[in-house]
Write a protein that holds these residues in place. Structure first.
Motif, PDB file in Angstrom:
ATOM      1  N   LEU A  22      69.253  39.444 -38.894  1.00 40.29           N
ATOM      2  CA  LEU A  22      70.294  38.412 -38.874  1.00 40.29           C
ATOM      3  C   LEU A  22      70.293  37.667 -37.539  1.00 40.29           C
ATOM      4  O   LEU A  22      70.461  36.444 -37.481  1.00 40.29           O
ATOM      5  CB  LEU A  22      71.649  39.064 -39.116  1.00 40.29           C
ATOM      6  CG  LEU A  22      72.851  38.153 -39.296  1.00 40.29           C
ATOM      7  CD1 LEU A  22      72.642  37.186 -40.443  1.00 40.29           C
ATOM      8  CD2 LEU A  22      74.100  38.987 -39.519  1.00 40.29           C
ATOM      9  N   ASN A  23      70.072  38.405 -36.464  1.00 41.96           N
ATOM     10  CA  ASN A  23      70.054  37.792 -35.140  1.00 41.96           C
ATOM     11  C   ASN A  23      68.916  36.789 -35.003  1.00 41.96           C
ATOM     12  O   ASN A  23      69.086  35.698 -34.429  1.00 41.96           O
ATOM     13  CB  ASN A  23      69.937  38.882 -34.076  1.00 41.96           C
ATOM     14  CG  ASN A  23      70.047  38.333 -32.674  1.00 41.96           C
ATOM     15  OD1 ASN A  23      71.068  37.771 -32.287  1.00 41.96           O
ATOM     16  ND2 ASN A  23      68.974  38.479 -31.907  1.00 41.96           N
ATOM     17  N   GLU A  24      67.728  37.137 -35.525  1.00 43.59           N
ATOM     18  CA  GLU A  24      66.582  36.225 -35.462  1.00 43.59           C
ATOM     19  C   GLU A  24      66.851  34.943 -36.251  1.00 43.59           C
ATOM     20  O   GLU A  24      66.490  33.841 -35.816  1.00 43.59           O
ATOM     21  CB  GLU A  24      65.330  36.914 -36.015  1.00 43.59           C
ATOM     22  CG  GLU A  24      64.753  37.982 -35.106  1.00 43.59           C
ATOM     23  CD  GLU A  24      63.676  38.808 -35.773  1.00 43.59           C
ATOM     24  OE1 GLU A  24      62.792  39.330 -35.062  1.00 43.59           O
ATOM     25  OE2 GLU A  24      63.717  38.962 -37.017  1.00 43.59           O
ATOM     26  N   TYR A  25      67.491  35.111 -37.403  1.00 48.33           N
ATOM     27  CA  TYR A  25      67.779  33.951 -38.239  1.00 48.33           C
ATOM     28  C   TYR A  25      68.762  33.000 -37.564  1.00 48.33           C
ATOM     29  O   TYR A  25      68.558  31.774 -37.545  1.00 48.33           O
ATOM     30  CB  TYR A  25      68.333  34.424 -39.587  1.00 48.33           C
ATOM     31  CG  TYR A  25      68.533  33.312 -40.600  1.00 48.33           C
ATOM     32  CD1 TYR A  25      67.451  32.582 -41.072  1.00 48.33           C
ATOM     33  CD2 TYR A  25      69.809  32.997 -41.073  1.00 48.33           C
ATOM     34  CE1 TYR A  25      67.626  31.558 -42.005  1.00 48.33           C
ATOM     35  CE2 TYR A  25      69.996  31.991 -41.999  1.00 48.33           C
ATOM     36  CZ  TYR A  25      68.902  31.271 -42.465  1.00 48.33           C
ATOM     37  OH  TYR A  25      69.081  30.256 -43.380  1.00 48.33           O
ATOM     38  N   MET A  26      69.789  33.545 -36.979  1.00 48.88           N
ATOM     39  CA  MET A  26      70.797  32.720 -36.325  1.00 48.88           C
ATOM     40  C   MET A  26      70.232  32.054 -35.074  1.00 48.88           C
ATOM     41  O   MET A  26      70.511  30.887 -34.795  1.00 48.88           O
ATOM     42  CB  MET A  26      72.019  33.562 -35.973  1.00 48.88           C
ATOM     43  CG  MET A  26      72.709  34.208 -37.180  1.00 48.88           C
ATOM     44  SD  MET A  26      73.307  32.987 -38.373  1.00 48.88           S
ATOM     45  CE  MET A  26      74.623  32.224 -37.429  1.00 48.88           C
ATOM     46  N   ARG A  27      69.455  32.779 -34.303  1.00 54.34           N
ATOM     47  CA  ARG A  27      68.885  32.221 -33.066  1.00 54.34           C
ATOM     48  C   ARG A  27      67.945  31.044 -33.355  1.00 54.34           C
ATOM     49  O   ARG A  27      67.874  30.085 -32.582  1.00 54.34           O
ATOM     50  CB  ARG A  27      68.121  33.311 -32.312  1.00 54.34           C
ATOM     51  CG  ARG A  27      67.573  32.863 -30.975  1.00 54.34           C
ATOM     52  CD  ARG A  27      66.722  33.949 -30.331  1.00 54.34           C
ATOM     53  NE  ARG A  27      65.547  34.275 -31.138  1.00 54.34           N
ATOM     54  CZ  ARG A  27      64.617  35.157 -30.785  1.00 54.34           C
ATOM     55  NH1 ARG A  27      64.743  35.826 -29.646  1.00 54.34           N
ATOM     56  NH2 ARG A  27      63.588  35.404 -31.567  1.00 54.34           N
ATOM     57  N   ALA A  28      67.234  31.118 -34.501  1.00 55.11           N
ATOM     58  CA  ALA A  28      66.292  30.047 -34.850  1.00 55.11           C
ATOM     59  C   ALA A  28      66.977  28.794 -35.368  1.00 55.11           C
ATOM     60  O   ALA A  28      66.331  27.743 -35.498  1.00 55.11           O
ATOM     61  CB  ALA A  28      65.295  30.557 -35.891  1.00 55.11           C
ATOM     62  N   GLY A  29      68.270  28.892 -35.682  1.00 54.40           N
ATOM     63  CA  GLY A  29      68.978  27.727 -36.203  1.00 54.40           C
ATOM     64  C   GLY A  29      69.431  27.884 -37.634  1.00 54.40           C
ATOM     65  O   GLY A  29      69.870  26.906 -38.255  1.00 54.40           O
ATOM     66  N   ALA A  30      69.305  29.102 -38.176  1.00 51.79           N
ATOM     67  CA  ALA A  30      69.785  29.418 -39.529  1.00 51.79           C
ATOM     68  C   ALA A  30      69.227  28.454 -40.580  1.00 51.79           C
ATOM     69  O   ALA A  30      68.025  28.225 -40.632  1.00 51.79           O
ATOM     70  CB  ALA A  30      71.305  29.470 -39.538  1.00 51.79           C
ATOM     71  N   GLU A  31      70.112  27.880 -41.394  1.00 50.22           N
ATOM     72  CA  GLU A  31      69.638  27.026 -42.495  1.00 50.22           C
ATOM     73  C   GLU A  31      68.995  25.736 -42.005  1.00 50.22           C
ATOM     74  O   GLU A  31      68.287  25.067 -42.756  1.00 50.22           O
ATOM     75  CB  GLU A  31      70.784  26.706 -43.460  1.00 50.22           C
ATOM     76  CG  GLU A  31      71.917  25.888 -42.856  1.00 50.22           C
ATOM     77  CD  GLU A  31      73.026  26.742 -42.298  1.00 50.22           C
ATOM     78  OE1 GLU A  31      74.169  26.237 -42.221  1.00 50.22           O
ATOM     79  OE2 GLU A  31      72.762  27.905 -41.940  1.00 50.22           O
ATOM     80  N   ASN A  32      69.215  25.392 -40.734  1.00 50.48           N
ATOM     81  CA  ASN A  32      68.606  24.188 -40.158  1.00 50.48           C
ATOM     82  C   ASN A  32      67.354  24.534 -39.357  1.00 50.48           C
ATOM     83  O   ASN A  32      67.088  23.954 -38.298  1.00 50.48           O
ATOM     84  CB  ASN A  32      69.608  23.466 -39.256  1.00 50.48           C
ATOM     85  CG  ASN A  32      70.824  22.976 -40.013  1.00 50.48           C
ATOM     86  OD1 ASN A  32      70.691  22.386 -41.088  1.00 50.48           O
ATOM     87  ND2 ASN A  32      72.009  23.229 -39.476  1.00 50.48           N
ATOM     88  N   SER A  33      66.593  25.469 -39.879  1.00 47.75           N
ATOM     89  CA  SER A  33      65.388  25.909 -39.170  1.00 47.75           C
ATOM     90  C   SER A  33      64.231  26.111 -40.137  1.00 47.75           C
ATOM     91  O   SER A  33      64.392  26.059 -41.360  1.00 47.75           O
ATOM     92  CB  SER A  33      65.655  27.226 -38.433  1.00 47.75           C
ATOM     93  OG  SER A  33      65.692  28.317 -39.345  1.00 47.75           O
ATOM     94  N   TYR A  34      63.087  26.367 -39.568  1.00 49.81           N
ATOM     95  CA  TYR A  34      61.872  26.617 -40.343  1.00 49.81           C
ATOM     96  C   TYR A  34      61.985  27.892 -41.178  1.00 49.81           C
ATOM     97  O   TYR A  34      61.206  28.095 -42.127  1.00 49.81           O
ATOM     98  CB  TYR A  34      60.676  26.734 -39.399  1.00 49.81           C
ATOM     99  CG  TYR A  34      60.750  27.923 -38.463  1.00 49.81           C
ATOM    100  CD1 TYR A  34      60.156  29.138 -38.785  1.00 49.81           C
ATOM    101  CD2 TYR A  34      61.442  27.847 -37.255  1.00 49.81           C
ATOM    102  CE1 TYR A  34      60.232  30.239 -37.952  1.00 49.81           C
ATOM    103  CE2 TYR A  34      61.528  28.938 -36.409  1.00 49.81           C
ATOM    104  CZ  TYR A  34      60.922  30.127 -36.756  1.00 49.81           C
ATOM    105  OH  TYR A  34      61.013  31.217 -35.926  1.00 49.81           O
TER     106      TYR A  34
END
Length: 498
Positions: free
Chosen positions: A240-252
């Motif tokens: 979950l932390n990796e997903y949020m740090r990358a920008g969540a739904e606005n990310s690759y």
């Protein structure tokens, strides 16, 4: 007396005259001799200037001068040829050998050199212990094991963390919310239990490429992420932390499909990403996609690529040697390798049977080739007899156990029963990267669901439906590994058997 003295005087004068004349003659002869010597010397010098006769052309070593000159010229010519040929040899050696060495570059080094660190927007960021990608970046692609991965981060020790760009399969979570007891964990990591670590089997040279990576099961409470005890594994799910740090739904990381996350919500339920990239809570019996996360060792080298989707970073084929997801051409049909036995390749049709939608069965879920109204009979009678290459298909083992055995809901239960036949269907244990497949029957079913059979979708969901429902058909066959005679397994040059 006077006359005699006079005669004596005259005689004496004559004697003196003769002596003087003799001296003059001697001087003259001496002068002539000197002039003669001068002329001879001058003639000799003139002769030397004009060039001596052949028999006089001698060097100090005793052989003719022309031969000495010829030897010197030959030596100079030989040295010149040696210099030219030696220079060319060095040039081509440098070009084809030194260049080859230069082509093998450290993956982390290339990532750092190809990206400029930014402080806002999409791009490459500096973190606490390394670097990571954030936002909708398009230059973090890696091609490994015949599929695409995306670079999540690299640490200060040059280890690179990646995630599969697509779901590798779809599975229900299992009976327990704990990750280490889940189907995704068993699928991704080898344990003492047979048939675990199926994902690792699909990769090539894991000893060279893969490093252990840390994991902990995140918990999301009121927007705050906490992590439990850290452990290590060969592969895991996205945190979950990796997903949020990358920008969540606005990310690759948002690829428009359903996939499990390694985390829990505040109620203790498992979480997953839906097709919009939103975080949602799920039940352990629900089936979603598996997108593995792996870590590359710092020593991993690439042979080319710039990180884009059209030209991803890639590796030496001798090391990156997986055959999974490679293409096989049989007649007019293209297939993909979805599983591998000791002597066989299991191939799934690269698409659904045209106009082949039909029911699974009227009366029973068991895969029975003798049942007239079962999909098993259609596959092994009608479809099989229509294939011009049917003679080369081998008997193949398909596992038909029930996902739920009354005690556990585990994909390992599928191996409790099997059938041997020529044509079967896809299972959740197969590597399935074909995004075009949708709403198709799978071979798997549950015990407590009665007439319900598993259905796969291109959204990354595993659903259940009535066996009398009409769905698409994706056949699976087996061929002998030794039957492959040409091709490299790519879509442009698939493996061929003739």
């Amino acid at each position: 007396m006077k006359k005699e003295e006079k005669d004596l005087t005259n005689s004496s004068l004559e004697t003196k005259k003769e002596m003087l004349k003799h001296e003059e003659s001697m001087k003259k002869n001496s002068k002539v001799e000197q002039n003669s010597k001068k002329k001879e010397k001058k003639k000799k010098n003139s002769s030397i200037a004009k060039g001596p006769k052949k028999e006089s052309k001698k060097t100090k070593r005793g052989y003719p001068k022309w031969q000495f000159i010829f030897n010197v010229c030959s030596l100079i010519f030989g040295l010149l040829i040696f210099a030219i040929l030696g220079g060319r040899c060095f040039y081509f050696y440098s070009k084809f050998n030194v260049k080859e060495t230069a082509e093998f570059k450290n993956l982390a080094t290339m990532i750092a050199s190809d990206n400029r660190v930014v402080n806002e927007g999409d791009g490459f960021y500096r973190g606490k212990d390394g670097y990571y990608f954030k936002g909708n970046v398009n230059n973090n692609y890696v091609r490994y094991a015949n599929r695409l991965f995306r670079i999540i981060e690299m640490d200060d020790d040059n280890r690179v963390t990646l995630i599969a760009d697509q779901n590798q399969t779809v599975m229900p979570w299992g009976d327990s919310v704990e990750y280490q007891n889940s189907n995704p964990y068993l699928y991704l990591n080898q344990t003492e239990t047979p048939k675990t670590g199926l994902f690792l089997d699909t990769l090539g040279s894991t000893g060279y490429f893969l490093d252990q990576l840390d994991w902990c099961q995140d918990t999301l409470v009121d927007g705050k992420i906490t992590c439990g005890k850290e452990q290590k594994a060969s592969a895991r799910l996205l945190t979950l932390n990796e997903y949020m740090r990358a920008g969540a739904e606005n990310s690759y990381l948002n690829n428009g499909t359903y996939s499990w996350l390694m985390g829990l919500d505040k109620t203790g339920s498992n979480i997953y990403l839906d097709d919009s990239g939103s975080i949602a809570s799920g039940d352990v019996s629900e089936g979603y996609g598996i997108r593995p996360v792996i870590s590359f060792k710092a020593s991993v080298e690439i042979t080319g690529g710039n990180g884009t989707k059209d030209d991803p970073y890639h590796f030496d084929a001798k090391r990156d040697n997986s055959v999974y997801n490679r293409y096989v051409q049989l007649g007019d049909h293209t297939w993909r390798i979805v599983s591998v036995d000791e002597n066989q390749y299991h191939l799934a049709l690269n698409g659904m049977i045209p106009d082949g939608a039909r029911t699974y069965s009227r009366y029973q879920l068991a895969f029975d080739t003798g049942n007239w109204y079962h999909i098993a009979r259609y596959l092994n009678q009608d479809l099989y007899s229509s294939l011009p290459y049917a003679g080369m298909l081998q008997d193949c083992t398909f596992y038909t156990g029930e996902l739920s055995n009354g005690t556990t809901t585990s994909y390992l239960n599928l191996y409790q029963n099997s059938v041997v036949t020529k044509v079967g269907l896809l299972s959740m244990t197969d590597l399935n990267l074909n995004e075009q497949l949708n709403n198709y029957f799978m071979l798997d079913h549950t015990k407590d669901a009665g007439e319900l059979v598993m259905v796969g979708t291109n959204e990354g969901r595993l659903m259940e439906d009535l066996m009398t429902a009409i769905k698409e058909v994706v056949p699976v066959i087996c061929i002998n590994k030794e039957s492959i005679t040409s091709g490299d397994g790519s879509s442009s040059q698939p493996y061929r058997t003739e």
